[in-house]
Enzyme design. Structure first.
Site, short mmCIF file in Angstrom:
data_model
loop_
_atom_site.label_atom_id
_atom_site.label_comp_id
_atom_site.label_asym_id
_atom_site.label_seq_id
_atom_site.Cartn_x
_atom_site.Cartn_y
_atom_site.Cartn_z
N SER A 1 3.17 -13.13 -25.41
CA SER A 1 2.59 -13.44 -24.10
C SER A 1 1.48 -12.48 -23.68
O SER A 1 1.44 -11.33 -24.12
CB SER A 1 3.69 -13.44 -23.03
OG SER A 1 4.51 -14.55 -23.26
N GLU A 28 10.11 -8.04 -18.77
CA GLU A 28 9.07 -8.76 -19.50
C GLU A 28 8.06 -9.35 -18.51
O GLU A 28 8.34 -9.47 -17.32
CB GLU A 28 9.70 -9.91 -20.31
CG GLU A 28 10.76 -9.45 -21.30
CD GLU A 28 11.32 -10.58 -22.16
OE1 GLU A 28 11.40 -10.39 -23.36
OE2 GLU A 28 11.70 -11.64 -21.62
N ASP A 55 7.05 -18.99 -22.51
CA ASP A 55 6.24 -18.51 -21.39
C ASP A 55 4.85 -19.16 -21.22
O ASP A 55 4.12 -19.32 -22.20
CB ASP A 55 5.94 -17.02 -21.55
CG ASP A 55 7.13 -16.21 -21.98
OD1 ASP A 55 8.22 -16.75 -22.09
OD2 ASP A 55 6.94 -15.01 -22.22
C1 FRU Z 1 9.57 -13.70 -22.50
C2 FRU Z 1 9.19 -13.22 -23.88
C3 FRU Z 1 8.01 -12.25 -23.79
C4 FRU Z 1 7.39 -12.37 -25.14
C5 FRU Z 1 7.57 -13.83 -25.43
C6 FRU Z 1 7.76 -14.14 -26.88
O1 FRU Z 1 10.20 -14.93 -22.48
O2 FRU Z 1 10.28 -12.62 -24.50
O3 FRU Z 1 8.37 -10.94 -23.45
O4 FRU Z 1 6.05 -11.99 -25.14
O5 FRU Z 1 8.70 -14.26 -24.71
O6 FRU Z 1 7.76 -15.51 -27.10
#
Ligand code: FRU
Length: 629
Positions: free
Chosen positions: A223, A335, A166
């Site tokens: 994230s 997310e 992300d």
């Molecule tokens: C989304 C996610 C987020 C998390 C991050 C971990 O792709 O699963 O929810 O914070 O990736 O790398």
């Protein structure tokens, strides 16, 4: 930049500015990194699954050899007898896929030991002695980041090396677009989540900076977002940069950090976490609400398919105000939410982005959104006449996820970027030195659909016009039927280009646009991307089932479909081709479609046809994309 096979100084001439800057920022030199040099490194095999690496020499990096198919070893970094940090590494056993650097300069003059606990299925302590990891570990003053990948994009943001997912914490300040990202500095698969950092003045050429936020006692760094604290509400000074992210240890909680050097380095808030819940929640995204004079934050209540809304006067004390969810697409987890206002018909409407995985429109990851109103406390979605809340998608391809926007962007812009992959196969795509690029930057706008709903569209950011070269083919008005009209794609930069056209399909059952490769051997079948506009169904279909390499995942070969939101039987297309991606913007961004492709050679031809009937093609332009080399 199709293939840079041998790492010589000359290859640097071929690099785009991004990579050159990368080289400067990291002050690396081109050197061989495969040299077997254990000088300055003592390895002791203490137990069946436990080895110690003691650094006795002086250099900038310890280079660790990685084998991707091996399970992670736990590496405890012990400095003067104290545990400094722990990370996970797929330490090579019988082959070396690539090396990753660990910077030891902060520990100069101290005793440094790497205590490595592996999961290798060994039976005696003698076994590790023969493993590739130990014979290839090396001390080095340089780490080679020159691109070695055929599929590294030319004009999309990628990490120098290692895994990226992300985009995080994006903010704009003083002419600079800051982009942080979920990064694994120790391998090209997901692990050790850390915030990597890049900046750009034009959203195309990216400079790479040292790591911004690293894992600590509360966990790895998932994230989150950044905002500028213009009013010094948190007490770190006017215009301090505030970051909020998820600390992911055994559980997830939300943490705060601030930067007084424009996002280069962050100080972690000592009283973290600032939000704890009794359930899985992550990816805080916050902004200053001018109407209420308070901060608002949205948080993904992942398993509950909810977005929780909080408010705070000072960024440290947060109160939950409401929860929105259990509507729209609810498979998988929710997310990376984002909430912002967009001008619409003389007023404003609020857009709530909710990334979800799996459960996207074509399997795996996807990005849905809701349009509605927000009063600082509660998000109220627009409904259809019968009271239902429609599910809407921001992208109709398979490869745009974790999309969020920049805060403080200039001129009232709402600029987005997404991770250009899909959790279904992101770890298996055919790259090694790095994994994953981000999408092109895009601008959000709202438009009224014929069904009375308000939709969000995304246009390519205007900065992309500056890298669009003089067209190599231009055809103002021509008819296509069967057979197809064929045009060559630019040879420069291996076919990387932008193609625009307007299609009048009133007399066509369908219009086919096919990108093809010319196989080296005549007997081989060309690889193809087949795009089809159906004016009656008002759909645009992208078929990558014959597009090139696809056997790394059963989920990769796919056909994706978008509604065209056309006025009449017309479609305008703006297509961006990079080394391993195709992004289609239809009808001025009313729909977007992002798909990865891995052709074994670049597509070199575009064929346009109307197999039944005929279509008029207006304003066809095929333009090379030129990045400042
Ligand atoms: C989304 C996610 C987020 C998390 C991050 C971990 O792709 O699963 O929810 O914070 O990736 O790398």
């Amino acid at each position: 930049m199709w293939l840079l096979p041998i790492l010589t100084i000359n290859t640097m001439d071929l690099l785009n500015k991004t990579t050159k800057k990368i080289l400067l920022t990291f002050a690396v030199a081109v050197s061989s990194m495969t040299a077997i040099a254990t000088e300055g490194v003592e390895v002791h095999h203490l137990g069946i699954n436990n080895s110690h690496v003691r650094v006795t020499g002086d250099a900038r990096y310890v280079l660790f050899p990685v084998q991707e198919s091996i399970d992670d070893a736990t590496v405890n970094v012990i400095v003067d007898g104290k545990l400094e940090k722990t990370f996970y590494l797929r330490l090579a056993k019988n082959k070396v896929d690539y090396m990753v650097p660990f910077d030891i300069t902060p520990y100069r003059g101290h005793n440094i030991i790497f205590d490595v606990v592996s999961q290798h299925d060994r039976t005696t302590v003698r076994e590790p002695k023969n493993e590739a990891g130990w014979s290839h570990i090396a001390l080095s003053d340089t780490f080679n980041t020159v691109n070695r990948e055929k599929y590294r994009p030319v004009y999309h943001h990628t990490p120098l090396y290692g895994w990226m997912n992300d985009p995080n914490g994006m903010f704009y300040k003083d002419g600079v677009w800051h982009l942080y990202y979920q990064w694994n500095p120790y391998g090209s698969k997901w692990q050790n989540m850390t915030w990597g950092h890049s900046t750009s003045k034009d959203l195309v050429n990216w400079e790479h900076h040292p790591v911004a936020i690293e894992p600590n006692g509360l966990g790895t760094v998932f994230s989150g977002s950044c905002a500028i604290d213009h009013n010094n509400t948190a007490g770190y000074g006017k215009d301090a940069i505030i970051a909020m992210y998820t600390s992911a240890g055994a559980s997830q909680m939300q943490s705060l950090a601030h930067s007084n050097d424009d996002g280069e380095t962050f100080e972690i808030y000592a009283a973290n976490p600032v939000i704890t819940l009794d359930s899985e929640a992550r990816d805080p995204n916050f902004f200053f609400n001018e109407t209420t004079g308070e901060w608002n934050l949205v948080l993904a209540h992942a398993l509950e398919h909810e977005v929780l809304v909080f408010s705070s006067p000072d960024l440290k004390h947060w109160t939950q105000k409401s929860a929105f969810g259990k509507v729209g697409a609810c498979e998988g987890v929710w997310e990376c939410p984002d909430l912002f206002a967009i001008d619409f018909e003389g007023g404003k409407k609020w857009v709530l982005l909710v990334n979800l995985n799996p459960g996207g429109p074509f399997g795996g990851s996807g990005i849905q959104y809701f349009v509605g109103d927000f009063d600082g406390t509660t998000f109220t979605p627009d409904t259809d006449a019968d009271g239902t809340i429609p599910t809407k998608w921001l992208d109709y391809g398979k490869d745009n996820y974790a999309v969020v926007s920049w805060s403080d962007a200039p001129s009232n812009r709402r600029t987005l970027i997404g991770w250009m992959s899909n959790w279904q196969y992101a770890a298996d795509v055919p790259t090694k030195q790095f994994r994953s690029a981000n999408t092109l930057p895009r601008e959000v706008f709202l438009f009224a659909g014929k069904d009375g709903r308000v939709y969000a569209g995304t246009k390519p950011s205007p900065e992309l016009d500056a890298i669009t070269g003089k067209p190599i083919a231009k055809a103002m008005n021509f008819t296509v039927g069967n057979p197809a009209r064929t045009f060559a794609l630019p040879e420069k930069n291996d076919g990387v280009c932008r193609i625009t056209m307007d299609i009048d399909a009133r007399k066509a059952a369908e219009v086919r646009i096919v990108l093809t490769t010319t196989p080296e051997k005549e007997k081989d079948t060309p690889e193809k991307v087949i795009m089809t506009y159906d004016p009656e169904a008002q759909t645009f279909v992208f078929d990558r089932t014959e597009s090139g390499l696809d056997n790394f995942s059963i989920d990769f070969p796919a056909t994706t479909v978008a509604p065209t939101f056309s006025d009449g039987e017309r479609l305008s297309l703006d297509i961006f081709i990079d080394t391993s991606s195709i992004e289609v913007f239809g009808n001025d961004g009313r729909f977007a479609m992002t798909n990865l492709v891995f052709p074994t050679q670049p597509y070199d031809t575009i064929e346009i046809s109307a197999p039944k009937g005929y279509a008029r093609i207006e304003n066809l332009k095929i333009s090379p994309i030129t990045v400042n080399n």
